[in-house]
Every structure is written in structure tokens, then in C-alpha cells.
Write a protein that holds these residues in place. Structure first.
Motif, short mmCIF file in Angstrom:
data_model
loop_
_atom_site.label_atom_id
_atom_site.label_comp_id
_atom_site.label_asym_id
_atom_site.label_seq_id
_atom_site.Cartn_x
_atom_site.Cartn_y
_atom_site.Cartn_z
N VAL A 188 -7.54 19.73 -7.63
CA VAL A 188 -8.23 19.45 -6.37
C VAL A 188 -7.77 18.11 -5.82
CG1 VAL A 188 -10.49 19.07 -5.29
CG2 VAL A 188 -10.22 20.87 -7.01
N GLN A 189 -7.58 17.13 -6.69
CA GLN A 189 -7.06 15.84 -6.23
C GLN A 189 -5.71 16.01 -5.56
OE1 GLN A 189 -7.09 12.67 -9.18
NE2 GLN A 189 -8.99 13.45 -10.08
N ARG A 190 -4.87 16.81 -6.16
CA ARG A 190 -3.54 17.05 -5.58
C ARG A 190 -3.65 17.79 -4.25
NH1 ARG A 190 -1.26 18.50 -11.29
NH2 ARG A 190 -0.62 16.42 -11.95
N ALA A 191 -4.57 18.74 -4.15
CA ALA A 191 -4.73 19.49 -2.90
C ALA A 191 -5.26 18.61 -1.78
CB ALA A 191 -5.66 20.68 -3.12
N LEU A 192 -6.16 17.71 -2.11
CA LEU A 192 -6.77 16.86 -1.08
C LEU A 192 -5.95 15.63 -0.74
CD1 LEU A 192 -10.54 16.93 -2.12
CD2 LEU A 192 -9.42 18.25 -0.31
N PHE A 193 -5.25 15.07 -1.73
CA PHE A 193 -4.57 13.79 -1.53
C PHE A 193 -3.07 13.84 -1.80
CE2 PHE A 193 -8.96 12.91 -2.78
CZ PHE A 193 -9.39 12.23 -1.66
N ASP A 194 -2.52 14.99 -2.04
CA ASP A 194 -1.10 15.16 -2.36
C ASP A 194 -0.68 14.39 -3.60
OD1 ASP A 194 -0.71 16.83 -0.15
OD2 ASP A 194 -0.31 15.11 1.16
N ASN A 195 -1.62 13.94 -4.37
CA ASN A 195 -1.37 13.24 -5.62
C ASN A 195 -2.74 12.98 -6.24
OD1 ASN A 195 0.01 11.92 -7.65
ND2 ASN A 195 1.21 10.66 -6.25
N SER A 196 -2.79 12.12 -7.24
CA SER A 196 -4.09 11.84 -7.85
C SER A 196 -4.90 10.91 -6.95
CB SER A 196 -3.91 11.24 -9.23
OG SER A 196 -3.23 10.01 -9.13
N LEU A 197 -6.21 10.96 -7.12
CA LEU A 197 -7.13 10.14 -6.34
C LEU A 197 -7.09 8.72 -6.87
CD1 LEU A 197 -9.50 9.76 -4.35
CD2 LEU A 197 -11.01 10.56 -6.17
N THR A 198 -6.86 7.77 -5.98
CA THR A 198 -6.89 6.36 -6.34
C THR A 198 -7.76 5.63 -5.33
OG1 THR A 198 -4.96 5.80 -4.99
CG2 THR A 198 -4.55 6.42 -7.30
N ILE A 199 -8.27 4.49 -5.75
CA ILE A 199 -9.09 3.69 -4.84
C ILE A 199 -8.24 3.21 -3.67
CG2 ILE A 199 -8.82 1.49 -6.04
CD1 ILE A 199 -11.92 2.83 -4.15
N GLN A 200 -6.95 2.97 -3.89
CA GLN A 200 -6.09 2.50 -2.81
C GLN A 200 -5.99 3.55 -1.71
OE1 GLN A 200 -4.99 -0.71 -2.57
NE2 GLN A 200 -4.62 -0.04 -0.48
N ARG A 201 -5.96 4.83 -2.08
CA ARG A 201 -5.93 5.89 -1.06
C ARG A 201 -7.20 5.86 -0.21
NH1 ARG A 201 -1.86 9.34 -1.32
NH2 ARG A 201 -0.78 9.64 -3.28
N ILE A 202 -8.34 5.65 -0.85
CA ILE A 202 -9.61 5.59 -0.11
C ILE A 202 -9.63 4.36 0.78
CG2 ILE A 202 -12.11 5.43 -0.35
CD1 ILE A 202 -10.87 8.13 -1.23
N LEU A 203 -9.16 3.24 0.27
CA LEU A 203 -9.12 2.01 1.08
C LEU A 203 -8.20 2.19 2.28
CD1 LEU A 203 -9.00 -0.66 -1.77
CD2 LEU A 203 -10.98 0.06 -0.41
N ASP A 204 -7.08 2.87 2.09
CA ASP A 204 -6.17 3.13 3.21
C ASP A 204 -6.82 4.04 4.25
OD1 ASP A 204 -4.25 1.57 2.00
OD2 ASP A 204 -3.11 3.27 1.17
#
Length: 183
Positions: free
Chosen positions: A127-143
Motif C-alpha cells: 500500500v505504501q508503494r501504491a500511494l507513494f511510489d516507494n515506502s512511506l517516510t516523514i520527508q514525503r509527508i513534509l514535502d
């Protein structure tokens, strides 16, 4: 080919009372649990005069929802809602449930590190890959939120500085008062 995988069969809209067989879909239990336990208290109450429309999966005369967590959480038994029955794969239901939770999380201000950790530790890798094209990281959320890292680090430090304290026993309190008087 991708359109065939995401195709859903939509049926007509039906109105029901919230007290009718409306339950969380088994693929959405964990995201809904995280929402109810950690996010619901921090979000502002959702108020709308419009009739709520939910997409549901119809199984054995039970309507199973998988998104719209905030709206569902404030329903009362007398609330009338409209439902649209859809046929989706379990993977799509799971992805939509986590997506709904992530939307609620992203709307929080400030970001709560405990909620982020609960989501990250519970969300399946696929699901992380489907939603974020990679693993979920706090940096992705901050971006996504357009927030600088130091603001998140400040929240983490605030959380670490809040220590749970134990209530002292009665004898410890008496000793503390005795020794305070003798000084």
C-alpha cells in the motif's frame, strides 16, 4: 490495461439510516481503528447539511464502508445517508482506506509524530508503494505539506520531553514532607 484493473461497477444510490447494517470493511479495520483512536479527537468536527454519500461494498445484506472515516465517525443512529454499492477488489479497498487515513493525517496541524509512527508501522508495504511510489517516510509527508524538517523535529522533541510520571505512594509523600521540613 490499467483502466481495467481500477474499473468499478457502480450501482444506483440508495438511502438508508445509519443504524442499518453499516459496518467497517475487514480490509479497512486497521486504518479506521487508527483514525478513531488517534486522529478523531484532534480533528475539527465535520458538519454538513448535505446528505452523506458513501461508497460501500454490499455483502450479506451488510453495507461495508472503507473510506469517509470522519463522516462515518459522527453519524448517529437516526442519520440518513446515501450509499452507492460498488464492487472492488480487496486490494483496492485496502488502498482506499489507507488513502483516506493519510488524507486525514495530512490535514492535521501540527503533525503528530506518534500518529505518523502508528500509520507507518501498520500500513502494508504494497500500500505504501501504491500511494507513494516507494515506502512511506516523514520527508514525503513534509514535502506534501510543504513543511520544513525542523518543524517536525520540534514536535518530536516536544513529545520526548513529556514524561509520564507515577503518583508517589502515601509513605513517599510523608517522607518528602518530613525531609523538606528538616532542611
Amino acid at each position: 490495461m490499467a483502466k481495467l484493473a481500477n474499473k468499478t461497477m457502480r450501482r444506483s444510490v440508495k438511502s438508508i439510516n445509519a443504524s442499518d447494517e453499516l459496518i467497517v470493511h475487514e480490509c479497512a479495520i486497521k486504518p479506521y481503528q487508527i483514525f478513531c483512536e488517534l486522529i478523531e479527537a484532534e480533528t475539527n468536527e465535520f458538519v454538513s447539511s448535505n446528505t452523506l454519500l458513501l461508497e460501500v461494498v454490499d455483502e450479506s445484506d451488510q453495507y461495508r464502508f472503507f473510506d469517509g472515516f470522519r463522516e462515518v465517525s459522527i453519524l448517529t443512529n437516526s442519520s440518513e445517508i446515501s450509499i452507492r454499492r460498488v464492487i472492488l477488489s480487496n486490494a483496492e479497498i485496502e488502498r482506499r482506506a489507507w488513502s483516506c487515513l493519510m488524507n486525514e493525517f495530512i490535514n492535521l496541524d501540527p503533525i503528530n509524530p506518534n500518529i505518523f509512527n502508528a500509520i507507518k508501522n501498520s500500513m502494508p508495504i504494497q500500500v505504501q508503494r501504491a500511494l507513494f511510489d516507494n515506502s512511506l517516510t516523514i520527508q514525503r509527508i513534509l514535502d506534501i505539506k510543504n513543511i520544513e524538517r525542523y518543524q517536525y523535529d520540534y514536535q518530536v522533541n516536544l513529545m520526548h520531553n513529556q514524561y509520564a510520571s507515577e503518583i508517589p505512594s502515601f509513605s513517599e509523600l510523608i517522607d518528602e514532607v518530613r525531609y523538606a521540613d528538616s532542611k
